[in-house]
Write an enzyme that holds these catalytic residues in place. Structure first.
Site, short mmCIF file in Angstrom:
data_model
loop_
_atom_site.label_atom_id
_atom_site.label_comp_id
_atom_site.label_asym_id
_atom_site.label_seq_id
_atom_site.Cartn_x
_atom_site.Cartn_y
_atom_site.Cartn_z
N HIS A 174 0.85 -1.13 -0.01
CA HIS A 174 0.23 -0.05 -0.05
C HIS A 174 0.93 1.31 -0.03
CE1 HIS A 174 1.09 0.14 4.52
NE2 HIS A 174 0.63 1.46 4.19
C1 UD1 Z 1 -2.56 5.75 5.07
C2 UD1 Z 1 -1.24 6.53 5.51
C3 UD1 Z 1 -0.13 5.55 5.60
C4 UD1 Z 1 -0.89 4.18 6.22
C5 UD1 Z 1 -2.12 3.74 5.48
C6 UD1 Z 1 -2.38 2.55 6.08
C7 UD1 Z 1 -0.90 8.81 4.95
C8 UD1 Z 1 -0.14 9.79 4.34
N1 UD1 Z 1 -0.75 7.42 4.66
O1 UD1 Z 1 -2.13 5.51 3.52
O2 UD1 Z 1 0.80 5.94 6.54
O3 UD1 Z 1 0.54 3.30 6.45
O4 UD1 Z 1 -2.89 4.66 5.62
O5 UD1 Z 1 -3.26 1.96 5.65
O6 UD1 Z 1 -1.71 9.31 5.90
N2 UD1 Z 1 -8.84 4.78 -0.35
C9 UD1 Z 1 -10.04 4.09 -0.46
N3 UD1 Z 1 -10.76 3.74 0.54
C10 UD1 Z 1 -10.38 3.88 1.86
C11 UD1 Z 1 -9.06 4.60 2.19
C12 UD1 Z 1 -8.55 5.06 0.84
O7 UD1 Z 1 -10.38 4.05 -1.77
O8 UD1 Z 1 -11.18 3.42 2.63
C13 UD1 Z 1 -8.09 5.40 -1.26
C14 UD1 Z 1 -8.25 6.88 -1.12
O9 UD1 Z 1 -9.05 7.54 -1.89
C15 UD1 Z 1 -6.70 7.50 -1.91
C16 UD1 Z 1 -5.85 6.14 -1.71
O10 UD1 Z 1 -6.82 5.08 -1.26
O11 UD1 Z 1 -7.08 7.62 -3.36
C17 UD1 Z 1 -4.90 6.46 -0.61
O12 UD1 Z 1 -5.60 6.76 0.76
P1 UD1 Z 1 -4.88 7.60 1.77
O13 UD1 Z 1 -5.75 7.87 2.95
O14 UD1 Z 1 -4.39 8.95 1.19
O15 UD1 Z 1 -3.65 6.86 2.31
P2 UD1 Z 1 -2.99 5.42 2.59
O16 UD1 Z 1 -2.53 4.94 1.35
O17 UD1 Z 1 -4.41 4.76 2.86
#
Ligand code: UD1
Length: 375
Positions: free
Chosen positions: A208
Site C-alpha cells: 500500500h
Molecule cells: C495511509 C497513511 C499510511 C498508512 C496507511 C495505512 C498517510 C499519508 N498515509 O495511507 O501512513 O500506512 O494509511 O493503511 O496518511 N482509499 C479508498 N478507500 C479507503 C481509504 C483510502 O479508496 O477506505 C483510497 C483514497 O481515496 C486514496 C488512496 O486510497 O486515493 C490512498 O488513501 P490515503 O488515506 O491517502 O492513504 P493510504 O495509502 O491509505
C-alpha cells in the site's frame, strides 16, 4: 483527564482498540474519526470486529492529495478541538490524520500525546516520515514502542516527556491470538476469500505504500509476486483500494498465481500471517506482527522504522525492496517449499505471545500534571 483521541486510518483503529479500554478506565475520552479511511473493508468493519465505541465526531474526510487532505483535516479539527475543552489530544502513528491532529492541537495550545513516537525510516521522501517528525516535535507526551525509538528522539534533542511503553499492537495480538491459532480457521477464511488456503501452502501479501503505487514500482513488485508464486503455493494479495486503483490506472494486471482479495479484518489478517508459508509486505504493522508470530517476512521496501525486526541472524524479516532475485533467494532460504507446511504447523502450535502492557502504561502515564515524566 479529558482526552480527545484522533483516529482515521485502519492501523489507527487497531491501535485505538488496543488502548481504548485502559484509556477509558483512567480518563474521559472524546473519540474523533477523521474518516481518512472510509471503505468498510478499510475502516467500518473494524469498529464492530474490535469492539470500538462509535466516534463522538465523524469528519468524513477521505481521499484527495496530501496537501488537500491535510488542509481539510486541519480546517475541520481546529474548531472541534477548540470547543472540546480538552486536557490533551492523543494521536497515533504517522498518517495525515496524525499530523493534522497534532498540529491543530499544538497551535491551540493543547498538549499532544503521540503514541508510536520516535520511529524513523530516515527517508524524508516518505509522507509518513514527515508526519511523524512533525508530530514528535510538537508533542508533550511521547510514547515510544522501542529503545531505538527513544534513541531517535534523543538524537533530535527530545528527551522530556519520552516514555518507552512497548508495542500497543502486541497487547492486542496477545488478546486475540487463541482465536486464530488452530489452522482449522483457514477453512472458514478460505470460504470468505473464495480462495482455498491451507497451512504453509500460500504466501500472504499486502502492498500500500505511496512509493509502491508508482507504475515502475508496481511493474516490479507484481513481477516479484508472480515469481515467488508456485503451483500449489499461490500468493494471496489483500489489496488496498488505493493500490488497486493505481494498478487499474496503469493498466497492470497481476501475474498468474497472484490472487487478489479484499483488505481483510484484523483476526483474518493475523490468521493468514500465522498460517502462511511466508509474508511479503510493505506494511510496518504486518512486519511487526510477523516477527511476533515467527513467520518469515520479506519487506518490499529498502528502509524500515523497525530495525529490530530485521536485525541479527535468526530475525524473521528481511528487506528485499523490489528485487526479485533477492526475494526468491530469501524465500528459498527461509521457507523452502518442501518444508513450509511443517514449519507452519510447528509455528502455530508453539506460539506464545506476551503483551508488554503498553495500553495500561500509556493511560496511567497521562496525568493532569503536564510534564509527567522526565528522562
Ligand atoms: C495511509 C497513511 C499510511 C498508512 C496507511 C495505512 C498517510 C499519508 N498515509 O495511507 O501512513 O500506512 O494509511 O493503511 O496518511 N482509499 C479508498 N478507500 C479507503 C481509504 C483510502 O479508496 O477506505 C483510497 C483514497 O481515496 C486514496 C488512496 O486510497 O486515493 C490512498 O488513501 P490515503 O488515506 O491517502 O492513504 P493510504 O495509502 O491509505
Amino acid at each position: 483527564m479529558r482526552i480527545v483521541s484522533v483516529v482515521g486510518t485502519r492501523p489507527q483503529l487497531i491501535k485505538a482498540a488496543a488502548l481504548q479500554p485502559a484509556l477509558r478506565r483512567h480518563h474521559r475520552e472524546v473519540f474523533v474519526d477523521t474518516g481518512q479511511h472510509y471503505d468498510d473493508a478499510m475502516a467500518g468493519n473494524f469498529f464492530e470486529e474490535l469492539g470500538l465505541t462509535r466516534p463522538d465526531h465523524s469528519l468524513g474526510i477521505g481521499g484527495g492529495g496530501h496537501g488537500d487532505q491535510t488542509g481539510r483535516l486541519l480546517i475541520a479539527l481546529e474548531p472541534l478541538l477548540g470547543d472540546a475543552n480538552a486536557d490533551a489530544v492523543l494521536v497515533y502513528g504517522d498518517t495525515n490524520s496524525t499530523l493534522a491532529g497534532a498540529l491543530a492541537a499544538a497551535k491551540l495550545g493543547i498538549p499532544v500525546a503521540h503514541v508510536e513516537a520516535g520511529l524513523r525510516s530516515f527517508d524524508r521522501r516518505m509522507p509518513e516520515e514527515l508526519n511523524r517528525v512533525v508530530a514528535d516535535h510538537v508533542s508533550r507526551w511521547l510514547f515510544a514502542p522501542t529503545p531505538a525509538a527513544v534513541s531517535n528522539l534523543a538524537a533530535e534533542g527530545i528527551t522530556s516527556g519520552v516514555l518507552e511503553v512497548g508495542d500497543l499492537m502486541l497487547d492486542l495480538a496477545t488478546r486475540v491470538i487463541e482465536e486464530v491459532r488452530n489452522p482449522a480457521v483457514l477453512a472458514t477464511i478460505g470460504l470468505g476469500l473464495g480462495v482455498a488456503v491451507s497451512p504453509g501452502r500460500f504466501l500472504y501479501a499486502t502492498v500500500h505504500r505511496a512509493e509502491n503505487r508508482d507504475p515502475n514500482a508496481m511493474a516490479r513488485w507484481s513481477a516479484l509476486l508472480g515469481a515467488v508464486a508456485e503451483p500449489g503455493r499461490p500468493v494471496v494479495l489483500a489489496l488496498h483500494p488505493g493500490t488497486r486503483a493505481a494498478l487499474d490506472a496503469a493498466g497492470i494486471a497481476l501475474p498468474e498465481g497472484v490472487l487478489i482479495v479484499e483488505p481483510q479484518g484484523y483476526r483474518t489478517s493475523l490468521a493468514l500471517q500465522l498460517h502462511a508459508a511466508a509474508v511479503l509486505t510493505d506494511s510496518g504493522g504486518i512486519q511487526r506482527e510477523s516477527a511476533w508470530l515467527g513467520v518469515p517476512c520479506l519487506v518490499l521496501r529498502t528502509t524500515t522504522e523497525w530495525p529490530e525486526t530485521v536485525g541479527g541472524s535468526g530475525s524473521s524479516a528481511v528487506l528485499v525492496g523490489l528485487d526479485r532475485e533477492a526475494a526468491l533467494r530469501e524465500l528459498a532460504a527461509r521457507a523452502p517449499l518442501a518444508r513450509t507446511a511443517e514449519q507452519a504447523a510447528y509455528r502455530a502450535s508453539h506460539l506464545y505471545l506476551v503483551g508488554p502492557g503498553a495500553a495500561e502504561r500509556i493511560a496511567s502515564a497521562l496525568t493532569g500534571a503536564g510534564e509527567a515524566f522526565e528522562k
